[in-house]
Design an enzyme around this catalytic site. Structure first.
Site, PDB file in Angstrom:
ATOM      1  N   ASN A  13     -10.440  -0.610   0.008  1.00 36.81           N
ATOM      2  CA  ASN A  13      -8.500  -0.719   0.247  1.00 36.81           C
ATOM      3  C   ASN A  13      -8.229  -0.934  -1.175  1.00 36.81           C
ATOM      4  O   ASN A  13      -8.225  -2.795  -1.237  1.00 36.81           O
ATOM      5  CB  ASN A  13      -8.433  -1.340   1.364  1.00 36.81           C
ATOM      6  CG  ASN A  13      -6.853  -1.062   1.446  1.00 36.81           C
ATOM      7  OD1 ASN A  13      -6.231  -1.535   0.445  1.00 36.81           O
ATOM      8  ND2 ASN A  13      -6.366  -1.968   2.836  1.00 36.81           N
ATOM      9  N   CYS A  16       0.553  -1.158   0.057  1.00 34.83           N
ATOM     10  CA  CYS A  16      -0.134  -0.027  -0.215  1.00 34.83           C
ATOM     11  C   CYS A  16       0.639   1.280  -0.208  1.00 34.83           C
ATOM     12  O   CYS A  16       0.503   2.368  -0.108  1.00 34.83           O
ATOM     13  CB  CYS A  16      -1.113  -0.259   0.702  1.00 34.83           C
ATOM     14  SG  CYS A  16      -1.785  -1.518   1.241  1.00 34.83           S
ATOM     15  N   HIS A  64      -3.275   6.918   2.820  1.00 34.75           N
ATOM     16  CA  HIS A  64      -3.965   5.318   2.330  1.00 34.75           C
ATOM     17  C   HIS A  64      -5.366   5.180   3.268  1.00 34.75           C
ATOM     18  O   HIS A  64      -5.303   5.393   3.432  1.00 34.75           O
ATOM     19  CB  HIS A  64      -2.762   4.002   2.483  1.00 34.75           C
ATOM     20  CG  HIS A  64      -3.244   2.954   2.096  1.00 34.75           C
ATOM     21  ND1 HIS A  64      -3.977   2.520   0.899  1.00 34.75           N
ATOM     22  CD2 HIS A  64      -3.147   1.645   3.132  1.00 34.75           C
ATOM     23  CE1 HIS A  64      -3.975   1.118   1.263  1.00 34.75           C
ATOM     24  NE2 HIS A  64      -4.083   1.012   1.919  1.00 34.75           N
TER      25      HIS A  64
HETATM   26  C1  LIG Z   1     -10.089  -5.243   9.788  1.00 38.30           C
HETATM   27  C2  LIG Z   1     -10.617  -3.502  10.807  1.00 38.30           C
HETATM   28  C3  LIG Z   1     -11.742  -2.667   9.911  1.00 38.30           C
HETATM   29  C4  LIG Z   1     -11.444  -4.433  12.034  1.00 38.30           C
HETATM   30  O1  LIG Z   1     -11.543  -4.146  13.105  1.00 38.30           O
HETATM   31  P1  LIG Z   1     -11.017  -3.472  14.363  1.00 38.30           P
HETATM   32  O2  LIG Z   1     -11.612  -2.361  15.651  1.00 38.30           O
HETATM   33  O3  LIG Z   1      -8.978  -3.701  15.180  1.00 38.30           O
HETATM   34  O4  LIG Z   1     -11.863  -5.190  14.768  1.00 38.30           O
HETATM   35  P2  LIG Z   1     -11.277  -6.412  15.412  1.00 38.30           P
HETATM   36  O5  LIG Z   1     -10.908  -7.000  14.607  1.00 38.30           O
HETATM   37  O6  LIG Z   1     -10.743  -5.608  17.056  1.00 38.30           O
HETATM   38  O7  LIG Z   1     -13.064  -7.525  16.138  1.00 38.30           O
HETATM   39  C5  LIG Z   1     -13.576  -6.849  17.016  1.00 38.30           C
HETATM   40  C6  LIG Z   1     -14.478  -7.208  16.905  1.00 38.30           C
HETATM   41  O8  LIG Z   1     -16.069  -7.582  15.723  1.00 38.30           O
HETATM   42  C7  LIG Z   1     -15.541  -8.760  15.629  1.00 38.30           C
HETATM   43  N1  LIG Z   1     -15.232  -9.272  13.766  1.00 38.30           N
HETATM   44  C8  LIG Z   1     -14.308  -9.409  13.279  1.00 38.30           C
HETATM   45  N2  LIG Z   1     -14.488  -8.924  11.970  1.00 38.30           N
HETATM   46  C9  LIG Z   1     -15.513  -8.269  11.965  1.00 38.30           C
HETATM   47  C10 LIG Z   1     -16.814  -8.401  10.715  1.00 38.30           C
HETATM   48  N3  LIG Z   1     -16.145  -8.253   9.683  1.00 38.30           N
HETATM   49  N4  LIG Z   1     -17.853  -8.647  11.270  1.00 38.30           N
HETATM   50  C11 LIG Z   1     -18.472  -8.671  12.023  1.00 38.30           C
HETATM   51  N5  LIG Z   1     -17.478  -8.763  13.644  1.00 38.30           N
HETATM   52  C12 LIG Z   1     -16.546  -8.916  13.605  1.00 38.30           C
HETATM   53  C13 LIG Z   1     -14.424  -9.945  15.798  1.00 38.30           C
HETATM   54  O9  LIG Z   1     -14.541 -11.088  15.752  1.00 38.30           O
HETATM   55  C14 LIG Z   1     -14.246  -8.690  17.622  1.00 38.30           C
HETATM   56  O10 LIG Z   1     -14.997  -9.522  18.057  1.00 38.30           O
HETATM   57  P3  LIG Z   1     -14.999  -9.631  19.653  1.00 38.30           P
HETATM   58  O11 LIG Z   1     -15.271  -8.149  20.024  1.00 38.30           O
HETATM   59  O12 LIG Z   1     -16.937 -10.422  20.401  1.00 38.30           O
HETATM   60  O13 LIG Z   1     -14.073 -10.429  20.470  1.00 38.30           O
HETATM   61  C15 LIG Z   1      -9.405  -3.029  11.215  1.00 38.30           C
HETATM   62  O14 LIG Z   1      -8.782  -3.812  12.228  1.00 38.30           O
HETATM   63  C16 LIG Z   1      -8.687  -2.089  10.477  1.00 38.30           C
HETATM   64  O15 LIG Z   1      -8.728  -1.510   9.589  1.00 38.30           O
HETATM   65  N6  LIG Z   1      -7.131  -2.825  10.220  1.00 38.30           N
HETATM   66  C17 LIG Z   1      -5.825  -2.068   9.707  1.00 38.30           C
HETATM   67  C18 LIG Z   1      -5.784  -2.630   8.317  1.00 38.30           C
HETATM   68  C19 LIG Z   1      -5.220  -1.579   7.521  1.00 38.30           C
HETATM   69  O16 LIG Z   1      -4.823  -0.719   7.482  1.00 38.30           O
HETATM   70  N7  LIG Z   1      -4.405  -2.168   6.844  1.00 38.30           N
HETATM   71  C20 LIG Z   1      -3.762  -2.049   5.902  1.00 38.30           C
HETATM   72  C21 LIG Z   1      -2.994  -2.326   4.250  1.00 38.30           C
HETATM   73  S1  LIG Z   1      -3.693  -3.334   3.873  1.00 38.30           S
END
Ligand SMILES: CC(C)(COP(=O)(O)OP(=O)(O)OC[C@H]1O[C@@H](n2cnc3c(N)ncnc32)[C@H](O)[C@@H]1OP(=O)(O)O)[C@@H](O)C(=O)NCCC(=O)NCCS
Length: 332
Positions: free
Chosen positions: A288, A121, A257
């Site tokens: 993304n 990215c 990004h």
């Molecule tokens: C992927 C992303 C959106 C997830 O959001 P988050 O706030 O970190 O969420 P978490 O992984 O901590 O999960 C939180 C909860 O949601 C749940 N969850 C995860 N994915 C889910 C989905 N698609 N739908 C519903 N619930 C989901 C998890 O199981 C967790 O549940 P729990 O609290 O009961 O354990 C986020 O981490 C993100 O954007 N990360 C960075 C991505 C990025 O920058 N990539 C870089 C370049 S490629």
């Protein structure tokens, strides 16, 4: 005996930007037919409403050429005057040759130096940093930089941690000489200790030799990446601003990004940018798209009139590696 060296233009600038968005719009309802999630969760946690997935004919080359032709037209530069073509991508699935050579030939940059860059990215910003150096050192007169991805090819549509995030598209920029500084110093780097946070599930040979041969897909530990992006990347962005000699109140546009709307908001707060700075929120409709996300977001802001030619924009890419690169540019 002292060697002669090349010397270039005093300054470089982005002269034109163009993008290509695949035809097929995929909304959150469609994503949720394969993962246990909801439109509300996806929008709240990532900001994404819909994204685009490429059709069979919308190849890495086809999307790149479409974006590049727009960028070249808008730059006013004859394609034959492009001396180097840099294509940032992690989804050109041939080990060799680089896709950049075929793209150079198709857009009319005949005989240009051409190569691919693998910096996920951050790839577009890596390419822009090289293009700036090429123009100012005389290594190339004009450079075409492309960020392009078909991430849908490498996304497991049943993986709820990635299926809603990744998407396809291409963005391109023409960089050339300028009377005024148009590309600020790059702040870039890597953190290989965290390479495991975003990877392929397995190598190609392991996937092909498995009992049921399949393609590897991308896997991500989203939460640590989220924290790294929100805090460490905000510091890198602040450094890019300061190295360009700007204060937060001097900036017009912020184009990080497009990884997650909450990361964009966290960076915006950490940078203490004034509320009238225009923020790119292309992720809402595009997801993304890795290396393509920044040029696509810039094009959208210019086309909508939210951002204008001559304004300063802070851009920063970050992702798998982990790698990052950011700089301030003057919008074309
Ligand atoms: C992927 C992303 C959106 C997830 O959001 P988050 O706030 O970190 O969420 P978490 O992984 O901590 O999960 C939180 C909860 O949601 C749940 N969850 C995860 N994915 C889910 C989905 N698609 N739908 C519903 N619930 C989901 C998890 O199981 C967790 O549940 P729990 O609290 O009961 O354990 C986020 O981490 C993100 O954007 N990360 C960075 C991505 C990025 O920058 N990539 C870089 C370049 S490629």
């Amino acid at each position: 005996m002292t060697l002669a060296i090349s010397t270039g233009a005093p300054f470089s600038a982005v002269l034109g930007i163009g993008g290509y968005r695949p035809r097929r719009v995929v909304d959150n309802a469609e994503i949720c037919t394969l993962i246990d999630s909801s439109d509300e969760w996806i929008q709240t946690r990532s900001g994404i409403r819909e994204r685009r997935w490429a059709g069979d004919d919308e190849t890495v080359q086809m999307m790149s050429v479409a974006a590049a032709r727009k960028a070249i037209d808008r730059s006013g530069v004859d394609a034959a005057r492009i001396d180097a073509v840099i294509v940032a991508t992690v989804t050109h699935l041939y080990q060799t040759p680089a896709i950049a050579t075929a793209i150079a030939a198709e857009v009319g940059a005949v005989g240009a130096a051409a190569f691919d860059v693998s910096a996920a990215c951050a790839g577009f910003c890596y390419g822009l940093a090289m293009a700036d150096s090429f123009v100012r050192t005389g290594t190339a007169g004009h450079v075409l930089v492309i960020g392009v991805e078909r991430l849908s090819d490498l996304t497991n549509r049943e993986d709820r941690s990635t299926a809603f995030l990744f998407a396809d598209g291409a963005g391109a920029a023409v960089v050339g000489p300028s009377d005024q500084p148009g590309i600020g110093p790059v702040v870039w780097g890597s953190d290989g200790d965290q390479a495991g946070l975003i990877t392929q599930t397995e190598s190609w040979d392991a996937a092909m030799e498995a009992e049921t041969p399949h393609w590897p897909t991308l896997r991500m530990d989203g939460n640590p990446v989220f924290k790294w992006a929100s805090y460490t990347m905000a510091k890198a962005a602040a450094e890019a601003l300061s190295r360009a000699g700007l204060r937060p109140e001097d900036l017009d546009v912020f184009v990080p990004h497009q990884a997650n709307m909450r990361i964009t908001d966290a960076m915006f707060r950490a940078l203490k940018l004034p509320s009238d700075v225009v923020i790119a929120r292309d992720i809402q409709v595009q997801g993304n798209t890795s290396a393509a996300s920044i040029p696509l977001a810039i094009e959208a802001l210019l086309e909508s009139g939210e951002a204008k030619t001559g304004q300063t924009a802070l851009i920063i890419g970050f992702g798998a590696g982990l790698v990052y690169a950011g700089q301030v540019i003057v919008l074309p």
